[in-house]
Design an enzyme around this catalytic site. Structure first.
Site, PDB file in Angstrom:
ATOM      1  N   SER A   1     -10.074   0.689   3.720  1.00  0.00           N
ATOM      2  CA  SER A   1      -9.351   0.464   4.973  1.00  0.00           C
ATOM      3  C   SER A   1      -8.786   1.768   5.509  1.00  0.00           C
ATOM      4  O   SER A   1      -8.137   2.514   4.785  1.00  0.00           O
ATOM      5  CB  SER A   1      -8.199  -0.512   4.757  1.00  0.00           C
ATOM      6  OG  SER A   1      -8.709  -1.742   4.324  1.00  0.00           O
TER       7      SER A   1
ATOM      8  N   ARG B   1       0.830  -1.223   0.000  1.00  0.00           N
ATOM      9  CA  ARG B   1       0.000   0.000   0.000  1.00  0.00           C
ATOM     10  C   ARG B   1       0.858   1.264   0.000  1.00  0.00           C
ATOM     11  O   ARG B   1       0.577   2.235   0.715  1.00  0.00           O
ATOM     12  CB  ARG B   1      -0.947   0.021   1.215  1.00  0.00           C
ATOM     13  CG  ARG B   1      -1.881  -1.120   1.322  1.00  0.00           C
ATOM     14  CD  ARG B   1      -2.856  -1.255   0.152  1.00  0.00           C
ATOM     15  NE  ARG B   1      -3.499  -2.535   0.242  1.00  0.00           N
ATOM     16  CZ  ARG B   1      -3.027  -3.643  -0.364  1.00  0.00           C
ATOM     17  NH1 ARG B   1      -1.987  -3.594  -1.158  1.00  0.00           N
ATOM     18  NH2 ARG B   1      -3.634  -4.790  -0.214  1.00  0.00           N
TER      19      ARG B   1
ATOM     20  N   GLU C   1      -3.835   4.175   6.204  1.00  0.00           N
ATOM     21  CA  GLU C   1      -3.732   3.827   4.780  1.00  0.00           C
ATOM     22  C   GLU C   1      -4.354   4.943   3.936  1.00  0.00           C
ATOM     23  O   GLU C   1      -3.882   5.249   2.847  1.00  0.00           O
ATOM     24  CB  GLU C   1      -4.461   2.501   4.521  1.00  0.00           C
ATOM     25  CG  GLU C   1      -4.395   2.050   3.073  1.00  0.00           C
ATOM     26  CD  GLU C   1      -4.857   0.608   2.893  1.00  0.00           C
ATOM     27  OE1 GLU C   1      -4.582  -0.235   3.774  1.00  0.00           O
ATOM     28  OE2 GLU C   1      -5.499   0.330   1.870  1.00  0.00           O
TER      29      GLU C   1
HETATM   30  C1  LIG Z   1     -15.519   0.102  -0.301  1.00  0.00           C
HETATM   31  C2  LIG Z   1     -14.037   0.268  -0.541  1.00  0.00           C
HETATM   32  C3  LIG Z   1     -13.237  -0.852  -0.606  1.00  0.00           C
HETATM   33  C4  LIG Z   1     -11.853  -0.722  -0.818  1.00  0.00           C
HETATM   34  N1  LIG Z   1     -11.091  -1.840  -0.875  1.00  0.00           N
HETATM   35  C5  LIG Z   1      -9.771  -1.734  -1.120  1.00  0.00           C
HETATM   36  C6  LIG Z   1      -8.949  -2.912  -1.236  1.00  0.00           C
HETATM   37  O1  LIG Z   1      -9.388  -4.033  -1.123  1.00  0.00           O
HETATM   38  N2  LIG Z   1      -7.632  -2.745  -1.478  1.00  0.00           N
HETATM   39  C7  LIG Z   1      -7.072  -1.509  -1.630  1.00  0.00           C
HETATM   40  O2  LIG Z   1      -5.863  -1.418  -1.869  1.00  0.00           O
HETATM   41  N3  LIG Z   1      -7.816  -0.394  -1.510  1.00  0.00           N
HETATM   42  C8  LIG Z   1      -9.146  -0.473  -1.270  1.00  0.00           C
HETATM   43  N4  LIG Z   1      -9.903   0.660  -1.149  1.00  0.00           N
HETATM   44  C9  LIG Z   1      -9.256   1.983  -1.200  1.00  0.00           C
HETATM   45  C10 LIG Z   1      -9.162   2.600  -2.585  1.00  0.00           C
HETATM   46  O3  LIG Z   1     -10.216   2.145  -3.412  1.00  0.00           O
HETATM   47  C11 LIG Z   1      -7.823   2.309  -3.262  1.00  0.00           C
HETATM   48  O4  LIG Z   1      -6.740   2.807  -2.513  1.00  0.00           O
HETATM   49  C12 LIG Z   1      -7.758   2.895  -4.663  1.00  0.00           C
HETATM   50  O5  LIG Z   1      -6.615   2.423  -5.319  1.00  0.00           O
HETATM   51  C13 LIG Z   1      -7.756   4.425  -4.679  1.00  0.00           C
HETATM   52  O6  LIG Z   1      -7.944   4.842  -6.006  1.00  0.00           O
HETATM   53  P1  LIG Z   1      -8.619   6.232  -6.360  1.00  0.00           P
HETATM   54  O7  LIG Z   1      -8.522   6.403  -7.820  1.00  0.00           O
HETATM   55  O8  LIG Z   1      -9.975   6.332  -5.762  1.00  0.00           O
HETATM   56  O9  LIG Z   1      -7.610   7.223  -5.666  1.00  0.00           O
HETATM   57  P2  LIG Z   1      -7.972   8.459  -4.733  1.00  0.00           P
HETATM   58  O10 LIG Z   1      -8.580   7.975  -3.471  1.00  0.00           O
HETATM   59  O11 LIG Z   1      -8.681   9.492  -5.506  1.00  0.00           O
HETATM   60  O12 LIG Z   1      -6.485   8.960  -4.417  1.00  0.00           O
HETATM   61  C14 LIG Z   1      -5.596   8.159  -3.632  1.00  0.00           C
HETATM   62  C15 LIG Z   1      -4.194   8.761  -3.768  1.00  0.00           C
HETATM   63  O13 LIG Z   1      -3.739   8.568  -5.103  1.00  0.00           O
HETATM   64  C16 LIG Z   1      -3.402   9.808  -5.702  1.00  0.00           C
HETATM   65  N5  LIG Z   1      -3.742   9.722  -7.119  1.00  0.00           N
HETATM   66  C17 LIG Z   1      -4.900   9.291  -7.678  1.00  0.00           C
HETATM   67  N6  LIG Z   1      -4.798   9.292  -9.018  1.00  0.00           N
HETATM   68  C18 LIG Z   1      -3.556   9.740  -9.319  1.00  0.00           C
HETATM   69  C19 LIG Z   1      -2.846   9.981 -10.524  1.00  0.00           C
HETATM   70  N7  LIG Z   1      -3.367   9.751 -11.722  1.00  0.00           N
HETATM   71  N8  LIG Z   1      -1.577  10.473 -10.442  1.00  0.00           N
HETATM   72  C20 LIG Z   1      -1.005  10.728  -9.241  1.00  0.00           C
HETATM   73  N9  LIG Z   1      -1.638  10.518  -8.072  1.00  0.00           N
HETATM   74  C21 LIG Z   1      -2.890  10.021  -8.099  1.00  0.00           C
HETATM   75  C22 LIG Z   1      -4.228  10.836  -4.922  1.00  0.00           C
HETATM   76  O14 LIG Z   1      -3.663  12.125  -5.012  1.00  0.00           O
HETATM   77  C23 LIG Z   1      -4.167  10.258  -3.524  1.00  0.00           C
HETATM   78  O15 LIG Z   1      -2.952  10.596  -2.904  1.00  0.00           O
HETATM   79  C24 LIG Z   1     -11.286   0.563  -0.962  1.00  0.00           C
HETATM   80  C25 LIG Z   1     -12.116   1.697  -0.905  1.00  0.00           C
HETATM   81  C26 LIG Z   1     -13.476   1.559  -0.690  1.00  0.00           C
HETATM   82  C27 LIG Z   1     -14.322   2.787  -0.638  1.00  0.00           C
END
Ligand SMILES: Cc1cc2nc3c(=O)[nH]c(=O)nc-3n(C[C@H](O)[C@H](O)[C@H](O)COP(=O)(O)OP(=O)(O)OC[C@H]3O[C@@H](n4cnc5c(N)ncnc54)[C@H](O)[C@@H]3O)c2cc1C
Length: 292
Positions: free
Chosen positions: A209, A160, A280
């Site tokens: 998480s 992570r 996280e």
């Molecule tokens: C119901 C639920 C279940 C989940 N289960 C999991 C799981 O099983 N495993 C897991 O790892 N995570 C899980 N997550 C957390 C989350 O979905 C992941 O961490 C996911 O990868 C975040 O992606 P996002 O595009 O929504 O990023 P965001 O939440 O929008 O951003 C996360 C970080 O990434 C950066 N970021 C996003 N896009 C870019 C880009 N293009 N360039 C540079 N930086 C960027 C943002 O600035 C921020 O720092 C879960 C979330 C929810 C709500």
């Protein structure tokens, strides 16, 4: 390129909290991102990206940065043999759908990660034994100084975690998959989703998480459950009664409410287990947790 101000980040986070961004733009191509990065450098404004906001807590007071939301060409998915060439703004669900249609396996782990590819790389998102580090061949990353392709080793992907820093924008990625019958992919995704639904509050607004799992026999969720925190509330946020490593927006929660719960959870885990939980979820803006 249109730059908006006063855009509320609560519209872009799965928890539904967060105040206005100082500046907000929706670039649709690499050239537009590069133009925005140059603008931010000239104005001495920090840059952050929001994917699907599924792992993001943004400050209620707002975020003093140019916040980018990738669109257009930066959300496309192309199949090239066993490789998927994807825009970093593409949702994992769309990428998985395309992979399955092409008979390519290896991305099934992402079925219940409601984010984008860019967020997945930033976080090295993973589940059920798979993660982005396991499928990523390389990623195109932009900074104000220009763009370049980086390997997973150069991105420093671990549990992570990546070495990416604010101001670096993931534009595209290439994912190396392997041939797999569509029916097998479908069956595995169905099974993983069922496991997820049984254990987690999938029908609530959360950000996934809250804490990383510590090096301990108990996971973060089990530890917080043992601390008696299931259902614990602060303002409109509550620790999920279903899984203690999730915070739900129960009723008009703010980021401050969620942070208060996180502070209490860390305090209790430290007191009861001598463990310093590390969050996280990504914090955007002037946010910090009290020292233990
Ligand atoms: C119901 C639920 C279940 C989940 N289960 C999991 C799981 O099983 N495993 C897991 O790892 N995570 C899980 N997550 C957390 C989350 O979905 C992941 O961490 C996911 O990868 C975040 O992606 P996002 O595009 O929504 O990023 P965001 O939440 O929008 O951003 C996360 C970080 O990434 C950066 N970021 C996003 N896009 C870019 C880009 N293009 N360039 C540079 N930086 C960027 C943002 O600035 C921020 O720092 C879960 C979330 C929810 C709500």
């Amino acid at each position: 390129m249109r730059i908006e101000d006063g855009v509320e980040l609560s519209r872009f986070t799965t928890l539904g909290t967060g105040g206005p961004a100082r500046a907000f733009a929706r670039p649709e191509s690499e050239a537009e991102v590069e133009e925005l990065l140059r603008w931010a450098e000239q104005q001495a404004v920090a840059v952050a990206v929001v994917g699907l906001g599924s792992n993001l807590l943004a400050a209620d007071e707002g975020v003093d940065a140019l916040v980018l939301k990738l669109g257009g060409e930066l959300t496309t998915v192309e199949v090239d043999g066993d490789v998927l060439r994807v825009g970093a703004g593409a949702a994992n669900a769309v990428v998985l759908h395309r992979a399955r249609a092409a008979g390519l396996g290896g991305f099934e782990f992402a079925c219940a990660i409601p984010g984008t590819v860019g967020g997945g790389i930033w976080m090295n998102g993973g589940a059920y034994g798979g993660d982005f580090a396991g499928v990523l061949e390389r990623a195109l990353v932009a900074t104000a100084a220009g763009s370049g392709w980086l390997t997973p080793a150069e991105l420093g992907l671990s549990y992570r975690h990546s070495e990416l820093r604010r101001g670096q924008v993931v534009l595209r990625a290439e994912l190396g998959l392997r041939p797999r019958p569509q029916a097998e992919i479908k069956a595995e995704v169905r099974e993983l989703n069922a496991r997820r639904k049984a254990a987690q509050p999938t029908n609530r607004r959360t950000f996934g998480s809250v804490f990383k799992n510590p090096e301990h026999e108990l996971s973060a969720g089990r530890m917080l459950e043992a601390c008696g925190l299931k259902g614990h509330r602060s303002g409109g946020a509550q620790i999920s009664p279903k899984h203690a490593n999730f915070i739900e927006n129960a009723d008009g929660a703010t980021t401050a409410d969620a942070l208060a719960l996180m502070a209490e959870a860390r305090r209790r885990a430290n007191e009861q287990f001598g463990v310093r939980l590390r969050h996280e979820v990504e914090l955007l803006g002037e946010l910090e947790l009290p020292e233990l």
